[in-house]
Design a protein around this motif. Structure first.
Motif: not given
Ligand SMILES: C[S@@+](CC[C@H](N)C(=O)[O-])C[C@H]1O[C@@H](n2cnc3c(N)ncnc32)[C@H](O)[C@@H]1O
Length: 401
Positions: A107-109, A154-158, A180-183
């Motif tokens: 489904r995800k794919w 760009f992603e928060w979790q290392e 990095g932090d999107a916020l």
């Molecule tokens: C619902 S998931 C979607 C991930 C991917 N786009 C997908 O569909 O598989 C949301 C992603 O946002 C990341 N995330 C959450 N807060 C964040 C932040 N403040 N800055 C950057 N990334 C963040 C999470 O670690 C997660 O990987």
């Protein structure tokens, strides 16, 4: 259907404001009063009360049928649902990218390739990709493979950045993860004006921030599917567009959860656990109200699903210890039965709110789309996959004029 976004938004806005009494309900708490909240609409109440358990189940799984059944009592539903019509983009499997899909659920794919395809269609050769809140960056990798253009993910979790980078390197794709932090203000540095940003299922504040960055830094385009509208730092929804800001419709975090109430991918086990848990909670609450004579719900902490199989008596004993409740646990079969009745009542009430989930989501989506239109983009709305693949299937696309 309306011709323009602003017309669509205005029609939804007016219709949602005029029907608030139907969708601004909390069925779990309302079921405590036992009487239906819409006593002025006797026909609607009668229709709901006469529904058998099987009919409730059937309507829960068939929103079109539900809307058809409720429209005679709530005629505004016709106009609301007309605004929810969107062009649906066809799914495709024509790309030879299956080697990238190893370990990803089907489904995800499907979502990744469907969304990737729409982004590719508006792709320009001088453009780079920015994948926002990328997770392991599967969408970015698909786009890199298809277009051979650079992707910044760009992603928060290392840990996701490390895993995603390793995958991209393994496939020799031009993908660079940035942690990095999107916020934060700091994330501004990842934006470039020749980028097309993509975001699959970015939650509340994350997609709102992306839209603001796109508008302020004049990106060449955006392809976004929003998700989890309630995941915001403020207490209530902060509209992005001028029309949204002027609206009298104020949505609390609780309201923002309404579009997400649907669990089409939940399955029988999830359904059974939910029914059991709700029945137990409502049954215990009936007992507590009976002994204390109070009318408000006593909140009980969340419980491990596995513990539910130990029965109602075990649940009541556990809740009593958790909340230090001064109650004698007796006649539990009777109170469990009462809980079951209230559960059915709650399911009845939920049907009315269910008919408003998609219109509320459309209002939120239109507000976001209008913000992009205000910034000068050509904006389109569509669905990128069927609802049984994901109910969060709305796509917002903005292209520089
Ligand atoms: C619902 S998931 C979607 C991930 C991917 N786009 C997908 O569909 O598989 C949301 C992603 O946002 C990341 N995330 C959450 N807060 C964040 C932040 N403040 N800055 C950057 N990334 C963040 C999470 O670690 C997660 O990987």
């Amino acid at each position: 259907m309306c011709e323009s976004l602003s017309q669509r938004f205005s029609v939804l806005d007016k219709a949602l404001i005029s029907t608030q009494e139907f969708w601004r309900t909390e069925p779990f708490h309302l079921s405590i009063n036992e009487s239906l909240p819409w006593q002025a609409d006797l026909d609607l109440c009668e229709f709901l009360i006469n529904l058998e358990v099987e009919e409730i189940e059937q309507l829960k799984g068939d929103t079109s049928k539900l809307v058809e059944c409720l429209t005679p009592f709530i005629p505004t539903l016709t106009c609301l649902w007309a605004q929810c019509e969107l062009e649906s983009l066809p799914l495709t499997d024509e790309y030879d990218t299956h080697h990238l899909s190893v370990g990803i659920p089907g489904r995800k794919w499907q979502q990744i390739t469907a969304m990737g395809k729409v982004a590719l269609q508006v792709n320009r050769s001088d453009q780079n990709w920015l994948e926002w809140c990328a997770g392991k960056g599967y969408l970015g990798q698909w786009l890199a493979q298809q277009s051979q253009l650079p992707v910044v993910s760009f992603e928060w979790q290392e840990s996701l950045c490390v895993a995603g980078q390793a995958l991209a390197d393994k496939h020799q794709l031009p993908v660079t993860f940035v942690q990095g932090d999107a916020l934060s203000d700091d994330c501004r540095k990842v934006f470039k004006s020749n980028q097309h940003a993509v975001a699959l299922h970015a939650c509340g504040d994350l997609h709102a921030h992306l839209i603001e960055h796109v508008c302020q830094q004049n990106l060449s385009g955006l392809t976004l599917s929003p998700c989890c509208y309630h995941l915001i730092q403020d207490d209530a929804y902060q509209a992005l567009s001028t029309l949204g800001k002027h609206s009298q419709l104020h949505l609390s975090k609780t309201d923002l959860r309404i579009p997400l109430q649907e669990t089409v991918t939940g399955g029988e086990r999830v359904k059974r656990h939910r029914e059991l848990e709700m029945t137990y909670r409502l049954g215990l609450d009936c007992l507590l109200q009976d002994v204390s004579n109070q009318q408000s719900y006593t909140p009980i902490p969340s419980i491990k699903k596995s513990q539910l199989s130990q029965g109602f008596a075990n649940f009541c004993q556990w809740a009593k210890e958790q909340r230090n409740l001064d109650v004698e646990l007796k006649e539990l079969d009777y109170w469990q039965q009462r809980g079951q009745e209230r559960f059915i009542q709650m399911e009845r009430l939920s049907l009315v709110q269910q008919a408003f989930r998609r219109p509320l989501e459309m209002w939120l989506v239109c507000d976001k789309a209008l913000r992009l239109e205000q910034a000068g983009y050509d904006v389109s709305l569509s669905t990128f996959c069927q609802r049984d693949i994901t109910p969060r299937n709305i796509l917002i696309q903005a292209i520089e004029k």
